[in-house]
Design a protein around this motif. Structure first.
Motif, PDB file in Angstrom:
ATOM      1  N   THR A  93      35.022  34.552  37.080  1.00 24.88           N
ATOM      2  CA  THR A  93      33.819  35.213  37.594  1.00 24.88           C
ATOM      3  C   THR A  93      32.569  34.583  36.991  1.00 24.88           C
ATOM      4  N   TYR A 136      28.067  41.474  49.570  1.00 19.66           N
ATOM      5  CA  TYR A 136      27.981  41.469  48.108  1.00 19.66           C
ATOM      6  C   TYR A 136      26.848  42.401  47.689  1.00 19.66           C
ATOM      7  N   LEU A 151      27.200  38.823  41.176  1.00 20.69           N
ATOM      8  CA  LEU A 151      28.346  38.634  40.290  1.00 20.69           C
ATOM      9  C   LEU A 151      29.556  38.436  41.190  1.00 20.69           C
ATOM     10  N   VAL A 152      30.100  37.207  41.194  1.00 21.48           N
ATOM     11  CA  VAL A 152      31.126  36.852  42.177  1.00 21.48           C
ATOM     12  C   VAL A 152      32.421  36.462  41.471  1.00 21.48           C
ATOM     13  N   LYS A 153      33.481  37.192  41.831  1.00 22.44           N
ATOM     14  CA  LYS A 153      34.816  36.891  41.320  1.00 22.44           C
ATOM     15  C   LYS A 153      35.519  35.970  42.306  1.00 22.44           C
ATOM     16  N   SER A 161      34.319  33.621  48.388  1.00 18.84           N
ATOM     17  CA  SER A 161      34.140  33.517  46.943  1.00 18.84           C
ATOM     18  C   SER A 161      34.375  32.091  46.465  1.00 18.84           C
ATOM     19  N   SER A 199      36.092  43.729  41.154  1.00 16.94           N
ATOM     20  CA  SER A 199      34.707  43.435  41.533  1.00 16.94           C
ATOM     21  C   SER A 199      34.060  44.576  42.297  1.00 16.94           C
ATOM     22  N   THR A 202      30.392  46.560  41.396  1.00 12.62           N
ATOM     23  CA  THR A 202      28.983  46.238  41.620  1.00 12.62           C
ATOM     24  C   THR A 202      28.168  47.346  42.307  1.00 12.62           C
ATOM     25  N   ASN A 227      41.392  47.750  35.919  1.00 11.95           N
ATOM     26  CA  ASN A 227      41.534  46.296  35.957  1.00 11.95           C
ATOM     27  C   ASN A 227      42.935  45.903  35.531  1.00 11.95           C
ATOM     28  N   ASP A 232      39.631  41.028  32.386  1.00 12.32           N
ATOM     29  CA  ASP A 232      39.148  41.177  33.759  1.00 12.32           C
ATOM     30  C   ASP A 232      38.030  42.202  33.898  1.00 12.32           C
ATOM     31  N   LEU A 234      34.704  43.495  34.229  1.00 11.86           N
ATOM     32  CA  LEU A 234      33.383  42.931  34.493  1.00 11.86           C
ATOM     33  C   LEU A 234      32.292  43.878  33.999  1.00 11.86           C
TER      34      LEU A 234
END
Length: 331
Positions: A93, A136, A151-153, A161, A199, A202, A227, A232, A234
């Motif tokens: 990420t 997103y 914030l991109v996994k 992604s 993710s 967010t 998670n 993992d 975030l």
């Protein structure tokens, strides 16, 4: 003219002002909840302010500030935004920070998201040759000037992604929005539960940071965050900072599928027992709200499947515990 004088002039003009809101078209997103009044942003066009070509709005702390006339984002059309910086977050990420023109703020309403696609019309297509478009939710606040952060996994089977993770600083990404989701209003509820996985944190993070930053907030928030491993998780440092800053208004419970040795928190899937222990009871009626966002399987188990872009019927554990559709919102 000083800011105080402008505010005074604006106050005298309230009877003649017009509440200005930008209408946006919904697409690629969950159907919005019934429209309710929202307190960010509130635009008031007054005689003294209009002469400066700007607007007053009340930010999340309740302070009046002068800002740009409109958001640089377009809810009807995709616009290219330059990738300013990439900040690795963990093993899969990263934060992708996009530049907003003229040091403007995004002014995204809470809660809302964006949809993105490749700036290159020949890239990022599905098997039918159509552009792949994905939603997103930014983690940067609406009033943040000059930047918009995603914030991109990176997922093995996530074409969008992988495309974003393949961008280099200076490249562009096509972005459209805002896409309204739930019109959150500060102090509308006494208790709010945020149930997230991966993710899916967010939009939940967007709501809780917006609400807690308001000095008048009285709502208690509890986040249940699931998670696979501890690595993992975030936004963990940000969540811990919120917990420390607002100890009576925010709590977070981490649930891991593969916990490390010595882990004392819940493990496995989010269970009925965990929800019963940490989520305010359904008999609080309109005083409690539950927001859910995560992988489809998790959302279905907790709150029932979504029906495409619509909410779908309430199901899963929350229904078993007596919650109603009015008390639950699925991102």
């Amino acid at each position: 003219m000083s800011t105080a004088m402008l505010l005074s002039a604006t106050t005298r003009q309230v009877g003649r002002t017009q509440l200005f809101r930008t209408a946006v078209r919904r697409s690629y997103a969950t159907e919005a909840a019934p429209k309710k009044p929202s307190n960010l942003p509130l635009y008031f066009m007054g005689a003294g302010v209009a002469g400066l070509g700007g607007y007053f709005y009340l930010n999340s702390t309740g302070k009046s500030v002068i800002t740009q006339e409109k958001s640089p984002l377009d809810p009807e059309n995709f616009k290219d935004f330059k990738l300013k910086k990439i900040v690795p977050y963990n093993h899969n990420t990263s934060e992708f920070i996009f530049e907003l023109p003229n040091n403007e703020a995004s002014l995204l309403p809470v809660a809302s998201c964006l949809v993105v696609k490749s700036s290159d019309p020949e890239a990022l297509k599905d098997e039918k040759g159509k552009p792949i478009i994905r939603p997103y939710t930014p983690i940067s606040p609406p009033e943040k000037t000059g930047e918009l952060t995603l914030l991109v996994k990176k997922y093995d089977n996530g074409n969008a992604s992988k495309h974003i993770h393949g961008l280099k600083e200076g490249d562009t990404l096509a972005i459209k929005g805002p896409i309204p989701k739930f019109p959150y209003k500060v102090n509308e509820f006494e208790e709010v539960a945020l149930i997230g996985g991966g993710s899916g944190i967010t939009p939940l993070y967007q709501i809780v940071t917006h609400a807690l930053s308001n000095a008048s907030n009285r709502t208690k928030f509890t986040l249940l965050f699931s998670n696979v491993t501890e690595a993992d998780i975030l936004l963990k440092s940000e969540l811990e900072a919120l917990k420390k800053k607002y100890p009576t208004k925010f709590d977070v419970v981490y649930i891991l599928d593969k916990p490390p040795a010595g882990w004392t928190g819940p493990t496995g899937y989010i269970s009925k027992e965990v929800l019963r222990q940490h989520v305010a009871p359904a008999n609080l009626n309109e005083k409690v709200k539950v927001f859910v966002c995560g992988p489809p399987g998790q959302v279905a188990a907790v709150a029932g499947k979504k029906a495409g872009m619509k909410q779908g019927e309430l199901g899963g554990i929350l229904k078993e515990l007596g919650y109603t559709e009015d008390q639950v919102y699925k991102f």
